[in-house]
Design an enzyme around this catalytic site. Structure first.
Site, mmCIF file in Angstrom:
data_model
loop_
_atom_site.group_PDB
_atom_site.id
_atom_site.type_symbol
_atom_site.label_atom_id
_atom_site.label_comp_id
_atom_site.label_asym_id
_atom_site.label_seq_id
_atom_site.Cartn_x
_atom_site.Cartn_y
_atom_site.Cartn_z
ATOM 1 N N HIS A 1 0.845 -1.196 0.000
ATOM 2 C CA HIS A 1 0.000 0.000 0.000
ATOM 3 C C HIS A 1 0.876 1.239 0.000
ATOM 4 O O HIS A 1 2.043 1.206 0.409
ATOM 5 C CB HIS A 1 -0.925 0.000 1.221
ATOM 6 C CG HIS A 1 -2.064 -0.954 1.081
ATOM 7 N ND1 HIS A 1 -3.228 -0.628 0.433
ATOM 8 C CD2 HIS A 1 -2.192 -2.242 1.480
ATOM 9 C CE1 HIS A 1 -4.041 -1.660 0.453
ATOM 10 N NE2 HIS A 1 -3.443 -2.661 1.083
ATOM 11 N N ARG B 1 18.559 -13.349 6.466
ATOM 12 C CA ARG B 1 19.996 -13.215 6.192
ATOM 13 C C ARG B 1 20.534 -14.616 5.950
ATOM 14 O O ARG B 1 19.957 -15.612 6.402
ATOM 15 C CB ARG B 1 20.712 -12.513 7.334
ATOM 16 C CG ARG B 1 20.621 -13.236 8.648
ATOM 17 C CD ARG B 1 21.426 -12.579 9.759
ATOM 18 N NE ARG B 1 21.260 -13.152 11.063
ATOM 19 C CZ ARG B 1 21.290 -14.426 11.423
ATOM 20 N NH1 ARG B 1 21.463 -15.336 10.522
ATOM 21 N NH2 ARG B 1 21.143 -14.812 12.661
#
Length: 187
Positions: A119, A182
């Protein structure tokens, strides 16, 4: 606007203005997805019935190696492309307006969310949306409770650890985990 034209527009990352004609197309297509997901999620369906219902939902014939443990949720369905021998576990939510492509031999764990929509950041225009596709390579294992954000590609053979939020591309053969994801290890 045809579905094909809509999906091309959405995958481009172009702005979809709240209340616009394009936004209304999304609402109309959602109704069909809601009808079919209720059917998928209500009562027991044998594997063949689930494959047929998911084929109807996606608009594409799924191979006999496809497996699904409901419930399953989507707000569109027609912009999901599923490879061969894919298994989707319980509670997954696919927000596929921007397009979701899942390669062959993938495993998707419980409660995974794949998002292709964001959005607008501006609170005055927050109802506006932008979409970007998510691409998942072959032989990817996505653990339980993973969230994959718009525009992400996950390379062949990668593993996404349970509870991970994937915000950036994952290279082939990597094991990632954490919030945000990660690299933990290499296969």
């Amino acid at each position: 606007m045809t579905e094909k034209e809509f999906f091309k527009y959405a995958a481009s990352g172009a702005l979809i203005v709240a209340g616009s004609e394009i936004h209304q197309v999304m609402h109309r297509m959602s109704q069909e997805a809601l009808r079919l997901t209720v059917k998928i999620n209500s009562g027991y369906h044998c594997p063949d019935e689930l494959r047929e219902l998911m084929s109807e939902l996606t608009g594409k014939r799924l191979d006999e190696g496809f497996g699904l443990f409901p419930p399953f949720y989507t707000d569109c369905g027609k912009n999901i492309n599923i490879g061969k021998r894919v298994f989707i576990n319980m509670g997954c939510s696919f927000q596929d307006w921007g397009g979701i492509t899942i390669g062959d031999d993938c495993l998707i764990g419980h409660n995974c969310t794949i998002c292709t929509v964001n959005h607008d950041k501006n609170p005055d225009t927050r109802g506006n949306m932008m979409c970007l596709p998510v691409k998942i390579g072959d032989k990817v294992w996505i653990g339980a409770d993973v969230t994959i954000l718009p525009g992400v590609s996950i390379g062949t053979g990668a593993i996404i650890a349970a509870g991970t939020v994937v915000t950036k591309d994952v290279a082939p053969g990597m094991i990632v985990g954490g919030i945000p994801a990660r690299v933990i290890n290499k296969i």
